[in-house]
Enzyme design. Structure first.
Site, PDB file in Angstrom:
ATOM      1  N   GLU A   1      12.813 -75.664  -2.372  1.00 16.00           N
ATOM      2  CA  GLU A   1      12.511 -74.565  -1.997  1.00 16.00           C
ATOM      3  C   GLU A   1      11.902 -74.649  -0.537  1.00 16.00           C
ATOM      4  O   GLU A   1      12.056 -73.761   0.251  1.00 16.00           O
ATOM      5  CB  GLU A   1      11.771 -73.553  -3.143  1.00 16.00           C
TER       6      GLU A   1
ATOM      7  N   GLU B   1      14.171 -75.512   1.979  1.00 16.60           N
ATOM      8  CA  GLU B   1      15.097 -74.172   2.166  1.00 16.60           C
ATOM      9  C   GLU B   1      14.046 -73.464   3.179  1.00 16.60           C
ATOM     10  O   GLU B   1      14.745 -72.821   4.115  1.00 16.60           O
ATOM     11  CB  GLU B   1      15.037 -73.421   0.849  1.00 16.60           C
TER      12      GLU B   1
ATOM     13  N   CYS C   1      11.620 -68.413  -9.298  1.00 16.81           N
ATOM     14  CA  CYS C   1      11.425 -69.326 -10.730  1.00 16.81           C
ATOM     15  C   CYS C   1      11.239 -68.579 -11.817  1.00 16.81           C
ATOM     16  O   CYS C   1      10.787 -69.068 -12.768  1.00 16.81           O
ATOM     17  CB  CYS C   1      10.473 -70.365 -10.481  1.00 16.81           C
TER      18      CYS C   1
ATOM     19  N   SER D   1      15.187 -67.389  -3.019  1.00 14.46           N
ATOM     20  CA  SER D   1      15.544 -68.530  -2.733  1.00 14.46           C
ATOM     21  C   SER D   1      16.709 -68.749  -3.722  1.00 14.46           C
ATOM     22  O   SER D   1      16.697 -68.529  -4.877  1.00 14.46           O
ATOM     23  CB  SER D   1      14.094 -69.608  -3.198  1.00 14.46           C
TER      24      SER D   1
ATOM     25  N   LYS E   1      13.040 -66.792 -20.323  1.00  8.29           N
ATOM     26  CA  LYS E   1      13.789 -68.019 -20.007  1.00  8.29           C
ATOM     27  C   LYS E   1      14.669 -68.323 -21.014  1.00  8.29           C
ATOM     28  O   LYS E   1      15.796 -69.028 -20.888  1.00  8.29           O
ATOM     29  CB  LYS E   1      12.571 -69.033 -19.869  1.00  8.29           C
TER      30      LYS E   1
ATOM     31  N   GLU F   1      17.504 -66.589 -19.406  1.00 10.78           N
ATOM     32  CA  GLU F   1      17.952 -67.339 -18.486  1.00 10.78           C
ATOM     33  C   GLU F   1      18.789 -68.646 -18.804  1.00 10.78           C
ATOM     34  O   GLU F   1      19.758 -68.801 -18.289  1.00 10.78           O
ATOM     35  CB  GLU F   1      16.869 -68.053 -17.583  1.00 10.78           C
TER      36      GLU F   1
ATOM     37  N   GLU G   1      25.940 -69.195 -14.810  1.00 11.53           N
ATOM     38  CA  GLU G   1      25.782 -69.921 -13.494  1.00 11.53           C
ATOM     39  C   GLU G   1      24.720 -71.008 -13.588  1.00 11.53           C
ATOM     40  O   GLU G   1      24.896 -71.909 -12.691  1.00 11.53           O
ATOM     41  CB  GLU G   1      24.795 -69.043 -12.275  1.00 11.53           C
TER      42      GLU G   1
ATOM     43  N   CYS H   1       2.421 -67.265 -15.196  1.00  8.55           N
ATOM     44  CA  CYS H   1       3.016 -67.948 -16.478  1.00  8.55           C
ATOM     45  C   CYS H   1       1.873 -68.043 -17.833  1.00  8.55           C
ATOM     46  O   CYS H   1       1.988 -68.023 -18.623  1.00  8.55           O
ATOM     47  CB  CYS H   1       3.671 -69.245 -16.216  1.00  8.55           C
TER      48      CYS H   1
END
Ligand code: SF4
Ligand code: SF4
Ligand code: SF4
Ligand code: FES
Ligand code: FES
Lengths: 163, 580
Positions: free
Chosen positions: B280, B283, B300, B320, B359, B362, B367, B505
């Site tokens: 990241e 990037e 994230c 990102s 998650k 996710e 993907e 988190c």
């Protein structure tokens, strides 16, 4: 539920335009939701998900909140009414004389529940309160026609007339 | 604020004039039972559990919403109050599916606790109990209205704090229930799976979709090489499930417990957090040097990503492309690690222990299959890990400490650890980006401006001759407010960190649940974040790019950050989703 009964939603340009105006008119009021829902139901006859989405967008309220309000007040309906509106009286007199069985028979025959509409848009069922014809209990209506002293076996013949 | 003098149970106290009776009583150390009240979130006076007597008032009043005034006399423990309270509770219980033994909240339920504390021995109003279908279609969240007491804490959380608003009360009277528009499953709405509604619920009506069975099955399967990784936030909260004080760090005990559960390797997601920073950060540097899309926004937090896909599809190019750390790790485990250890990736089962319910969703995204296999096979919440530890009969508090496994585990950096708190990803990124851009080593690495529990934090950081404007938002309501400014062009940031959960988190939807009463006294966000920053300070390496195993991974396998292999394994793309 419009999704369940599968009556496809369609609207005219005039209806769409009117709804936009209604939303615009009430937008900045406190408690705009209920008056908008009322007027929307007048425009469309019912409040399908597509109409609720436009209202959610227009007023900045959530879909869940709108659905909450619509299910709280009995005067709102999320299903269209059929060409033939069937009303089965569940008032006390009719109920003790077995209008529950009449209702079950109609539901079974049409394959829909109370407050729903058949997919072809022909029949819808309402459960009503006493309609003042207790002497004829149990009673049902189809639009303006009244049928009394019913037994479940009568239902096929009555519905036949409107098919 | 002007102070007023009141008496509670004869005791004279002085409190700020804008207090409710409940706040005043708590200040005086006098307990009043509550159910629907959730400080700062749900203050609606709906359940009537908090009834008290006020001299001169007609009838009993609800303490959680009733304001104090000068000279007020309050009684919280009269016969009248006790009887009224018990009646309220019994009425609630009479329409409640009372199956504590098999309930996900057994022993951590506010209703159950009140029934005990108020000495309920009999329910006088045995009546009809409403029956509801359980909604378990979502990969993350299960809703069981049979346990719901209609306190509306979930609704307020979802609507006001997260500005998602997919659940609300519907119907009326006895038929009232919580649900989604047109009775849809949560899975068919724009729910972002953050699980904040679970954390708000006092009872067992909301919980995560179970993954313990799948993980036990994998552990029992001899053909599977089962690898586990744990996110930074788990280690500062897991202890609470075993009665340890809030903010206790249990990193070593957790590693020991995971080995005893039978995992073949116990890795630390911190390592992948460092990897995320490399990707990241690179990037971001690329966008700065070559002029890319600004602001760049972190990716994230999967709840945030889904929120963006539904609500800000026009900003998806700003995200990102870096995968979230545990997904990166999964891809590395099934490629580099598999190759190195000579294990066929199809035989590897990757488990992520996360503070997060999103998650779970996710890990099922199409993907995220860098190697052709899902990067991660199962996601356990912190709560689920605690359940497995209990089921295995481990005495967690007495377990000795141990370390994570090599090859990657031992070199956790402070940068990776602080991912667990709001502002942590930003700080970790700044620690690396500033050194890479200037080519100089910086000693000043604590970016205090991006720390703390304020909803939106902004800072301008000077790196070389560049002023980098950054912002941090946690909780989706704050994220929405910040992004509206970006959308309108009012704000011109370079880099934004967003976490779906308020506090980041550490207070994710999969973390141990604390009662409304505890949350009124202790700010979980701050208490758990403190443990995170303590852990950061305790580590010898505190910058991602100085992690020797990160260097090794790039040398031996990946080549360079954002290179060809990275793109295949560590980056992803997003999809536009409908709002309704
Ligand atoms: S919600 Fe609470 S009271 Fe109800 S069954 Fe579960 S543990 Fe028992
Ligand atoms: S998981 Fe999050 S978005 Fe979904 S219903 Fe719960 S609070 Fe709302
Ligand atoms: S689901 Fe839980 S938080 Fe939501 S209203 Fe029911 S009991 Fe309250
Ligand atoms: S009860 Fe049915 S008509 Fe009166
Ligand atoms: S009414 Fe006060 S806690 Fe519910």
């Amino acid at each position: 539920m419009s999704e369940k009964t599968g009556v496809a939603f369609s609207e005219t340009k005039e209806q769409a335009q009117k709804l936009i105006e209604v939303i615009e008119k009430h937008k900045n009021e406190n408690g705009a939701l209920i008056p908008v829902l009322h007027e929307a139901q007048e425009i469309y006859g019912y409040l399908p998900i597509e109409v609720q989405q436009k209202i959610a967008e227009g007023l900045g309220v959530t879909m869940a909140e709108i659905y909450g309000v619509v299910t709280f007040y009995t005067q709102f309906s999320v299903n269209p009414k059929g060409k033939y509106k069937i009303g089965v009286c569940l008032g006390t007199a009719c109920y003790v004389k077995g209008s529950g069985n009449i209702l079950d028979k109609i539901k079974e025959k049409l394959g829909i529940d109370v407050d729903e509409c058949t997919p072809d848009g022909k029949f819808s069922i309402d459960a009503t309160r006493c309609i003042g014809a207790c002497g004829l209990a149990p009673v049902m209506t189809v639009n303006d026609d009244v049928y009394g002293r019913l037994v479940p076996e009568d239902i096929d013949g009555i519905l036949e007339k409107y098919m | 604020m002007e102070m007023v003098n009141i008496k509670i149970n004869g005791e004279a106290i002085s409190v700020p004039g804008d207090y409710t009776i409940l706040q005043a009583a708590r200040q005086a150390g006098i307990d009043i039972p509550t159910l629907c009240y959730l400080k700062g979130v749900n203050e609606i006076g709906a359940c009537r559990m908090c009834l008290v007597e006020v001299k001169g008032a007609r009838g009993l009043v609800t303490a959680c919403v009733y304001p104090v005034n000068e000279g007020m006399e309050v009684f919280t423990n009269t016969e009248k109050v006790r009887i009224a309270r018990k009646t309220v509770l019994e009425l609630t219980l009479s329409n409640h599916e009372r199956k504590c033994l098999t309930c996900p909240r057994n022993q951590n339920c506010e209703l159950q606790r009140l029934a005990d504390e108020l000495n309920v021995t009999d329910i006088a109003f045995e009546g009809e109990i409403s029956k509801h279908e359980i909604d378990d279609m979502s990969p993350s969240i299960v809703r069981d209205n049979n346990k719901c007491i209609l306190c509306r804490r979930c609704i307020s959380t979802c609507k006001k704090i997260q500005t998602v608003g997919v659940i609300d009360a519907q119907g009326r009277g006895f038929a009232t229930k919580i649900g989604c528009t047109f009775d849809k499953s949560l899975n068919d709405t724009d729910c972002v799976m953050c699980g904040q509604c679970i954390a708000a619920c006092p009872v067992g009506a909301l919980y995560e979709k179970d993954s313990t069975k799948a993980v036990w099955a994998a552990l029992a399967d001899e053909t599977k090489h089962v690898v586990v990784q744990t996110a930074p936030a788990v280690r500062v909260a897991l202890g609470e499930e075993f009665g340890m004080p809030i903010g206790t760090r249990v990193t070593g005990k957790m590693a020991t417990a995971l080995k005893k559960l039978g995992f073949d390797k116990v890795f630390d997601t911190d390592f992948a957090a460092d990897l995320t920073i490399m990707e990241e950060g690179t990037e971001l540097i690329g966008r700065i040097k070559e002029g890319g899309k600004f602001p760049m926004i972190t990716s994230c937090s999967p709840g945030w990503v889904k929120f963006c896909e539904h609500n800000f599809p026009d900003l998806l190019d700003n995200l990102s492309t870096a995968k979230s750390p545990h997904e990166m790790y999964g891809a590395i485990i099934k490629s580099y690690y598999a190759e190195k250890e000579g294990i066929d990736p199809k035989d590897i089962f990757v488990v992520s222990v996360m503070p997060c319910t999103a998650k779970k969703f996710e890990s099922q995204r199409e993907e995220l299959k860098g190697t052709g296999y899902p990067d991660v096979d199962a996601v356990l919440t912190t709560r689920e890990l605690a359940k497995m530890i209990k089921e295995a009969r481990l005495d967690f508090v007495k377990l000795p400490d141990s370390g994570f496994d090599n090859p990657f585990g031992e070199a956790a950096t402070g940068a990776g650890v602080i991912f667990g708190a709001t502002g942590g990803v930003m700080e970790a990124a700044l620690r690396t980006v500033s050194e890479v851009l200037t080519g100089k080593s910086c000693d000043e690495i604590e970016y205090k401006a991006v720390r703390g529990i304020e909803g939106i934090k902004e800072a301008t950081v000077t790196i070389g001759d560049l002023d980098v404007k950054v912002a941090v938002a946690h909780g989706l309501g704050n994220a929405r407010a910040l992004l509206e400014k970006v959308r309108s062009g009012e704000a011109d940031y370079h880099f934004i960190e967003i976490m779906a959960c308020p506090g980041g988190c550490v207070t994710g939807g999969g973390q141990p649940i604390q009662s409304a009463k505890v949350k009124a006294e202790i700010d979980l966000k701050a208490a758990r974040a403190k443990a995170i920053y303590d852990e950061d300070r305790s580590l010898p390496i505190r910058k991602s790019h100085e992690n020797p195993f990160i260097k090794m991974l790039y040398d031996e396998f990946l080549g360079e950050p954002c290179g060809h292999k990275s793109h295949k394994l560590l980056h992803t793309h997003y999809v536009k989703r409908d709002k309704y």
